[in-house]
Design a protein around this motif. Sequence first.
Motif, PDB file in Angstrom:
ATOM      1  N   ALA A 180       0.843  -1.195   0.000  1.00 37.00           N
ATOM      2  CA  ALA A 180       0.000   0.000   0.000  1.00 37.00           C
ATOM      3  C   ALA A 180       0.880   1.247   0.000  1.00 37.00           C
ATOM      4  O   ALA A 180       2.003   1.245   0.525  1.00 37.00           O
ATOM      5  N   HIS A 181       0.372   2.320  -0.600  1.00 36.40           N
ATOM      6  CA  HIS A 181       1.153   3.556  -0.706  1.00 36.40           C
ATOM      7  C   HIS A 181       1.346   4.233   0.649  1.00 36.40           C
ATOM      8  O   HIS A 181       2.355   4.889   0.883  1.00 36.40           O
ATOM      9  N   GLU A 182       0.397   4.084   1.543  1.00 31.96           N
ATOM     10  CA  GLU A 182       0.468   4.778   2.826  1.00 31.96           C
ATOM     11  C   GLU A 182       1.561   4.177   3.703  1.00 31.96           C
ATOM     12  O   GLU A 182       1.639   2.963   3.896  1.00 31.96           O
ATOM     13  N   VAL A 183       2.416   5.036   4.243  1.00 35.33           N
ATOM     14  CA  VAL A 183       3.480   4.632   5.161  1.00 35.33           C
ATOM     15  C   VAL A 183       3.395   5.541   6.378  1.00 35.33           C
ATOM     16  O   VAL A 183       3.392   6.769   6.251  1.00 35.33           O
ATOM     17  N   VAL A 184       3.327   4.951   7.574  1.00 35.13           N
ATOM     18  CA  VAL A 184       3.217   5.728   8.817  1.00 35.13           C
ATOM     19  C   VAL A 184       4.352   5.330   9.754  1.00 35.13           C
ATOM     20  O   VAL A 184       5.031   4.322   9.552  1.00 35.13           O
ATOM     21  N   GLY A 185       4.528   6.140  10.785  1.00 32.07           N
ATOM     22  CA  GLY A 185       5.504   5.797  11.821  1.00 32.07           C
ATOM     23  C   GLY A 185       6.912   5.648  11.306  1.00 32.07           C
ATOM     24  O   GLY A 185       7.548   4.606  11.540  1.00 32.07           O
ATOM     25  N   MET A 186       7.411   6.655  10.615  1.00 32.22           N
ATOM     26  CA  MET A 186       8.758   6.560  10.057  1.00 32.22           C
ATOM     27  C   MET A 186       9.783   6.376  11.180  1.00 32.22           C
ATOM     28  O   MET A 186       9.723   7.033  12.223  1.00 32.22           O
ATOM     29  N   ARG A 187      10.712   5.456  10.955  1.00 26.95           N
ATOM     30  CA  ARG A 187      11.797   5.190  11.898  1.00 26.95           C
ATOM     31  C   ARG A 187      12.992   4.661  11.134  1.00 26.95           C
ATOM     32  O   ARG A 187      12.923   4.535   9.906  1.00 26.95           O
ATOM     33  N   GLY A 188      14.084   4.372  11.821  1.00 24.65           N
ATOM     34  CA  GLY A 188      15.299   3.926  11.151  1.00 24.65           C
ATOM     35  C   GLY A 188      15.774   2.574  11.652  1.00 24.65           C
ATOM     36  O   GLY A 188      15.452   2.145  12.767  1.00 24.65           O
ATOM     37  N   TYR A 189      16.575   1.895  10.810  1.00 25.27           N
ATOM     38  CA  TYR A 189      17.254   0.666  11.191  1.00 25.27           C
ATOM     39  C   TYR A 189      18.658   1.020  11.676  1.00 25.27           C
ATOM     40  O   TYR A 189      19.369   1.802  11.029  1.00 25.27           O
ATOM     41  N   SER A 190      19.075   0.406  12.783  1.00 23.82           N
ATOM     42  CA  SER A 190      20.386   0.701  13.348  1.00 23.82           C
ATOM     43  C   SER A 190      21.096  -0.579  13.743  1.00 23.82           C
ATOM     44  O   SER A 190      20.483  -1.651  13.848  1.00 23.82           O
ATOM     45  N   ILE A 191      22.408  -0.451  13.980  1.00 26.63           N
ATOM     46  CA  ILE A 191      23.227  -1.544  14.500  1.00 26.63           C
ATOM     47  C   ILE A 191      23.311  -1.381  16.010  1.00 26.63           C
ATOM     48  O   ILE A 191      23.527  -0.279  16.516  1.00 26.63           O
ATOM     49  N   ALA A 192      23.129  -2.479  16.732  1.00 28.24           N
ATOM     50  CA  ALA A 192      23.149  -2.445  18.198  1.00 28.24           C
ATOM     51  C   ALA A 192      24.466  -2.988  18.727  1.00 28.24           C
ATOM     52  O   ALA A 192      25.028  -3.952  18.190  1.00 28.24           O
ATOM     53  N   ALA A 193      24.966  -2.371  19.777  1.00 30.32           N
ATOM     54  CA  ALA A 193      26.160  -2.836  20.490  1.00 30.32           C
ATOM     55  C   ALA A 193      25.906  -2.659  21.981  1.00 30.32           C
ATOM     56  O   ALA A 193      24.880  -2.103  22.408  1.00 30.32           O
ATOM     57  N   ALA A 194      26.831  -3.138  22.792  1.00 30.08           N
ATOM     58  CA  ALA A 194      26.658  -3.036  24.242  1.00 30.08           C
ATOM     59  C   ALA A 194      26.579  -1.572  24.669  1.00 30.08           C
ATOM     60  O   ALA A 194      27.210  -0.693  24.071  1.00 30.08           O
ATOM     61  N   LEU A 195      25.777  -1.312  25.687  1.00 28.76           N
ATOM     62  CA  LEU A 195      25.581   0.049  26.166  1.00 28.76           C
ATOM     63  C   LEU A 195      26.918   0.640  26.624  1.00 28.76           C
ATOM     64  O   LEU A 195      27.645   0.035  27.415  1.00 28.76           O
TER      65      LEU A 195
END
Length: 424
Positions: free
Chosen positions: A293-308
């Motif tokens: 579907a054309h509608e896209v909501v809640g834009m966010r990003g993909y990230s790499i996780a490492a220890a805090l």
Amino acid sequence: MSKGSQLEGFCMDLLSEIAKKLGFKFRVQLVKDASYGRQDESGNWNGMIGEVVRGEADLAIAPLTLTAAREKAVGMTKPFMQTGISILLRKDISEGIGFFDFLSPFAVETWVGILVAYLGTAACIWVVARLSPCEWSQPQSEQNRFSLLHSLWYTAGAFTLQGAGPHPKAPSGRVISCSWWLFTIVLLACYFSHLSSSKTPESTHLTVKGFEDLANQDTIEYGCLAGSSTLAFFKNSNNPVYRRIYEHMERTKSFVSSMDEGVRRAKEGNFAFIGESVSLDLAVARHCELVRAHEVVGMRGYSIAAALGSPIIKNLSVAILQLSEAGELAYLRSKWWASSCMADKAKSSAVQQHGLKGMFVVLSLGLGLGALLAVLELTAKSRRSAAEQKKSCCTVLTEELSLRLRTSNANKPQENVDKDKEKA
């Protein structure tokens, strides 16, 4: 994605490029519980986030959404890809009924070919009706029944199976008419068969363009990945439409355990899979019967996780930004999201021009044969006239051609004009 004993994909290429820039070696292992990571009631994390928190993995690289809860538990880099939440459906559920859907059984090239065939047949009938002495024996005193306008009308009448008259009397004209009738019968049979097969009953045809359409219907089921950030978005949202979607999914327990299961259920029909747009775009590129579907909501990003608190987070973010500025991330996106549906476009429901190639060839042969017969008929008459007038056949044939091609149906013969003057 698995490739033998190795893994491949966007994230593997991204990890390789980052490792080159930062100068480290890596060993990839799959997460044991096949989850991205969510927090249970006691505050413990599972999935990739849990393994990073417990020190079982140094990095977690995946379509791992950057959220506030995850940012508190682990360190996360600058996003390497933007995504949002959208809907994956089968095409016959997502596509609406258009004003010109009646044209859908044939491709554009086929319609153009039909128009050319119609005009060519009308022009050929008009020329043959003027050339053939069986159709127009006395150009000096007779009026030609097949004017250009009548030829167009006659051909259109045959195309709609109405049989507009008068019909050709000459064998050459009849050959052309028969060829055109055969062409139109086969063409209409193909048109109606594809038109009926491409339409579904109104009760099963549903147009879903966005989340509001999805929430306002109860014909098809919908769900998302259990324990995902997508589910958390709907659960925590104050938007009434999104709340209704969450309550419906919670009530019907329509969650899926994996992305593959969601894609499979969407392909089977009567199910809309709600997920992150980037992952859904990849499914659309692999499965040609699906559409996002054309509608896209809640834009966010993909990230790499490492220890805090890990010092590598800063270096990873800088490397990601450098790859983005160099166009490497865009290249990887185009590499792995390239559609594999190109070959299937020729298998679309619309009849391509080459699907009716045989009938176009038959019609062309019929037009050519009719024109040849008209020339032969005129040649035979010219030979008889040449014998009577004791002239050469070529001279008489040239005179006949000149007379027939120049004479206008609107002009009266000169002798009739003289008679009219005498009567006046």
